[in-house]
Design a protein around this motif. Structure first.
Motif, PDB file in Angstrom:
ATOM      1  N   GLU A  10       8.437 -55.870 -66.150  1.00 40.37           N
ATOM      2  CA  GLU A  10       9.006 -56.552 -64.984  1.00 40.37           C
ATOM      3  C   GLU A  10       8.399 -56.014 -63.690  1.00 40.37           C
ATOM      4  OE1 GLU A  10      11.025 -59.145 -64.630  1.00 40.37           O
ATOM      5  OE2 GLU A  10      10.839 -59.419 -66.802  1.00 40.37           O
ATOM      6  N   THR A  11       8.140 -54.700 -63.646  1.00 36.76           N
ATOM      7  CA  THR A  11       7.536 -54.104 -62.451  1.00 36.76           C
ATOM      8  C   THR A  11       6.140 -54.666 -62.205  1.00 36.76           C
ATOM      9  OG1 THR A  11       8.758 -52.048 -62.855  1.00 36.76           O
ATOM     10  CG2 THR A  11       6.855 -51.921 -61.368  1.00 36.76           C
ATOM     11  N   GLN A  12       5.345 -54.788 -63.297  1.00 35.44           N
ATOM     12  CA  GLN A  12       4.003 -55.354 -63.152  1.00 35.44           C
ATOM     13  C   GLN A  12       4.063 -56.798 -62.680  1.00 35.44           C
ATOM     14  OE1 GLN A  12       2.816 -54.311 -67.234  1.00 35.44           O
ATOM     15  NE2 GLN A  12       1.048 -53.227 -66.381  1.00 35.44           N
ATOM     16  N   LYS A  14       6.457 -58.324 -60.970  1.00 34.88           N
ATOM     17  CA  LYS A  14       6.897 -58.400 -59.572  1.00 34.88           C
ATOM     18  C   LYS A  14       5.760 -58.016 -58.627  1.00 34.88           C
ATOM     19  CE  LYS A  14      11.823 -57.564 -60.414  1.00 34.88           C
ATOM     20  NZ  LYS A  14      12.958 -56.600 -60.272  1.00 34.88           N
ATOM     21  N   SER A  15       4.992 -57.005 -59.007  1.00 32.13           N
ATOM     22  CA  SER A  15       3.867 -56.579 -58.165  1.00 32.13           C
ATOM     23  C   SER A  15       2.809 -57.670 -58.087  1.00 32.13           C
ATOM     24  CB  SER A  15       3.256 -55.290 -58.717  1.00 32.13           C
ATOM     25  OG  SER A  15       4.199 -54.250 -58.736  1.00 32.13           O
ATOM     26  N   LEU A  17       3.257 -60.955 -58.542  1.00 34.33           N
ATOM     27  CA  LEU A  17       3.782 -62.089 -57.772  1.00 34.33           C
ATOM     28  C   LEU A  17       3.784 -61.774 -56.275  1.00 34.33           C
ATOM     29  CD1 LEU A  17       6.753 -63.198 -60.063  1.00 34.33           C
ATOM     30  CD2 LEU A  17       4.557 -64.352 -59.749  1.00 34.33           C
ATOM     31  N   ARG A  18       4.095 -60.523 -55.907  1.00 29.15           N
ATOM     32  CA  ARG A  18       4.091 -60.142 -54.497  1.00 29.15           C
ATOM     33  C   ARG A  18       2.665 -60.214 -53.937  1.00 29.15           C
ATOM     34  NH1 ARG A  18       5.653 -55.230 -55.059  1.00 29.15           N
ATOM     35  NH2 ARG A  18       7.802 -55.821 -55.478  1.00 29.15           N
ATOM     36  N   ALA A  19       1.696 -59.721 -54.715  1.00 30.80           N
ATOM     37  CA  ALA A  19       0.301 -59.778 -54.262  1.00 30.80           C
ATOM     38  C   ALA A  19      -0.198 -61.216 -54.168  1.00 30.80           C
ATOM     39  CB  ALA A  19      -0.579 -58.966 -55.218  1.00 30.80           C
ATOM     40  N   ASP A  21       1.701 -63.886 -53.470  1.00 27.94           N
ATOM     41  CA  ASP A  21       2.317 -64.466 -52.266  1.00 27.94           C
ATOM     42  C   ASP A  21       1.569 -64.051 -51.011  1.00 27.94           C
ATOM     43  OD1 ASP A  21       4.245 -65.779 -53.723  1.00 27.94           O
ATOM     44  OD2 ASP A  21       5.731 -64.171 -53.539  1.00 27.94           O
ATOM     45  N   ASP A  22       1.107 -62.782 -50.993  1.00 24.72           N
ATOM     46  CA  ASP A  22       0.393 -62.273 -49.819  1.00 24.72           C
ATOM     47  C   ASP A  22      -1.102 -62.573 -49.871  1.00 24.72           C
ATOM     48  OD1 ASP A  22       2.829 -61.214 -49.069  1.00 24.72           O
ATOM     49  OD2 ASP A  22       2.408 -59.215 -49.900  1.00 24.72           O
ATOM     50  N   ASP A  24      -3.239 -61.036 -51.550  1.00 24.99           N
ATOM     51  CA  ASP A  24      -3.893 -59.728 -51.483  1.00 24.99           C
ATOM     52  C   ASP A  24      -4.815 -59.599 -52.703  1.00 24.99           C
ATOM     53  OD1 ASP A  24      -4.654 -57.114 -51.321  1.00 24.99           O
ATOM     54  OD2 ASP A  24      -2.638 -56.314 -50.961  1.00 24.99           O
ATOM     55  N   GLU A  51      -1.066 -71.131 -58.249  1.00 23.28           N
ATOM     56  CA  GLU A  51      -1.088 -69.679 -58.446  1.00 23.28           C
ATOM     57  C   GLU A  51      -1.954 -69.299 -59.639  1.00 23.28           C
ATOM     58  OE1 GLU A  51       3.384 -68.457 -56.847  1.00 23.28           O
ATOM     59  OE2 GLU A  51       3.085 -69.098 -58.913  1.00 23.28           O
TER      60      GLU A  51
END
Length: 452
Positions: A10-12, A14-15, A17-19, A21-22, A24, A51
């Motif tokens: 889940e941590t991977q 979320k990271s 998906l956050r990248a 969105d940005d 990055d 995406e």
């Protein structure tokens, strides 16, 4: 050691998906680097089309091809629509012909034609061979890239041929043996070639072949490959000339797809043919609504039966209390029989010719279940209500279970005999049929026992 087949944490996710969105890209590249191809596919299946394309573009070329080949054909089609033409052409040219054909089936005709036109002549010819077979035949899923050997070759000569064809062949662990007319006469494993005494000829170490015709149903041929426990199954034409091979990984993929289709239809839906999270809501609705309408129309039979016996219900209101129990038990009994026989059909344990044996077997099973459930229901109902009501419920369960199991076991075989998917005739239709006939049995027994 990390499990490369386990889904990303889940941590991977979320990271990532956050990248995304940005936008990055350096962070995305770093986050994707430790993931295996299977894990990258798991991430792609959770994203929307845009995406997915962004994430896919930043993969290194070799990793991109590996990931693309693992993706379901429906998602491959989505990516083709989202990527640039030059990137798509390169991916398409690097695919195996059988995988290429599966992707072409997912694409609009104009896009498919453009991709075929851009292939090198030799790859276009190989793909056209596979495209020439019927839609659900094994010829459509075979690989035309293989290494074959002649019976007069020595094992050393055969190994030289294998080495020369390593880059193009789908597999070299099982080698078909053909004569001068390309007729399949045997197979030999790479292990036998490597362990043979120098100077041994292929005819001395080969064994009789198992094979499938290119026009055979893909699921039937895949089941044969799995049952025989072979790494590859030769595919031949009507003259037993070798035209391709079916590898065990492709066979397992075919069986997995067929199993998913059967499970969906047994549950009264159409298969999605793509991961659940990538399926549009419209597709989910479309896959279910037709069956719901069919079953709703079928349920009107139950309503009509209740109307016919309305007077009986008004005289003995207690009878209405047991309607859900009886039709539920009958439907479940029929569904159990249908599911068991459908699975036996898929495994090749039974066929339409076994209809009589299956009918007799399920009749005995249904009668045994009915006696067990009916006896229990008679005892409990007689204590709570009276002996006459207990007799009605007990006899109904005996009759209903016997009828439901017999019909449930027969329907998949009848469906196969008339060339209809047995799963379609399973749970949804059996439930509707048993509901109506079960009520007829119930009220007929009630009238006879209670004298109403």
């Amino acid at each position: 050691m990390a499990d490369i087949t386990a889904p990303p944490s889940e941590t991977q996710l979320k990271s990532l998906l956050r990248a995304l969105d940005d936008l990055d890209l350096p962070a995305l590249t770093a986050l994707l680097r430790p993931l295996s191809a299977i894990q990258v596919v798991d991430v792609l299946e959770r994203l929307d089309v845009h995406e997915r394309a962004v994430l896919y573009r930043i993969l290194p070329k070799d990793r991109a091809l590996e990931v693309f080949e693992i993706l379901p054909p429906s998602l491959q089609g989505d990516l083709v629509g989202a990527l640039q033409d030059d990137a798509v052409a390169a991916l398409f040219a690097d695919m195996d012909p059988d995988d290429r054909v599966e992707l072409l089936d997912e694409l609009p005709a104009t896009v498919a034609g453009r991709l075929m036109h851009g292939l090198p002549p030799d790859e276009r010819e190989l793909t056209a061979v596979v495209l020439g077979y019927p839609q659900r035949s094994i010829g459509r899923r075979m690989s035309p890239e293989f290494v074959s050997v002649r019976p007069t070759m020595t094992t050393a000569e055969a190994l030289t041929r294998v080495s020369a064809g390593l880059d193009d062949a789908e597999t070299v662990y099982m080698l078909p043996v053909v004569d001068d007319e390309r007729v399949l006469i045997g197979v030999v494993s790479l292990r036998r070639l490597l362990t043979a005494v120098p100077g041994t000829t292929i005819v001395e170490v080969m064994r009789p072949p198992h094979w499938a015709r290119a026009t055979e149903d893909a699921e039937t041929a895949a089941r044969r490959c799995a049952d025989l426990r072979v790494l590859a199954l030769p595919i031949v034409d009507n003259e037993t000339r070798l035209v391709g091979i079916l590898t065990v990984d492709d066979a397992l993929q075919i069986l997995e797809t067929a199993e998913s289709e059967d499970q969906a239809r047994i549950a009264g839906t159409e298969p999605l043919r793509r991961p659940y999270l990538t399926a549009p809501v419209v597709s989910l609705v479309r896959s279910r609504v037709v069956w719901l309408l069919v079953l709703a129309i079928g349920a009107t039979l139950t309503v009509q039966v209740l109307e016919v016996f309305e007077a009986t219900l008004s005289e003995v209101v207690t009878l209405a209390l047991f309607v859900p129990l009886l039709i539920g038990t009958g439907g479940n009994t029929g569904n159990q029989a249908a599911t068991t026989v459908t699975r036996a059909l898929a495994l090749g344990d039974v066929g339409p010719r076994d209809l009589g044996r299956v009918l007799l077997r399920e009749l005995r099973v249904g009668l045994s279940l009915g006696l067990l459930l009916g006896g229990l229901a008679f005892a409990v109902t007689s204590l709570v209500y009276d002996r006459s009501i207990g007799t009605v419920i007990g006899l109904t369960l005996v009759s209903l279970c016997t009828m439901a199991a017999t019909v449930g076991g027969a329907m998949p075989l009848i469906a196969r005999a008339i060339r209809v998917d047995p799963a379609v005739f399973s749970n949804p239709f059996i439930s509707t049929f048993v509901d109506a006939t079960g009520l007829l049995i119930y009220f007929t027994i009630a009238r006879a026992v209670l004298g109403i």
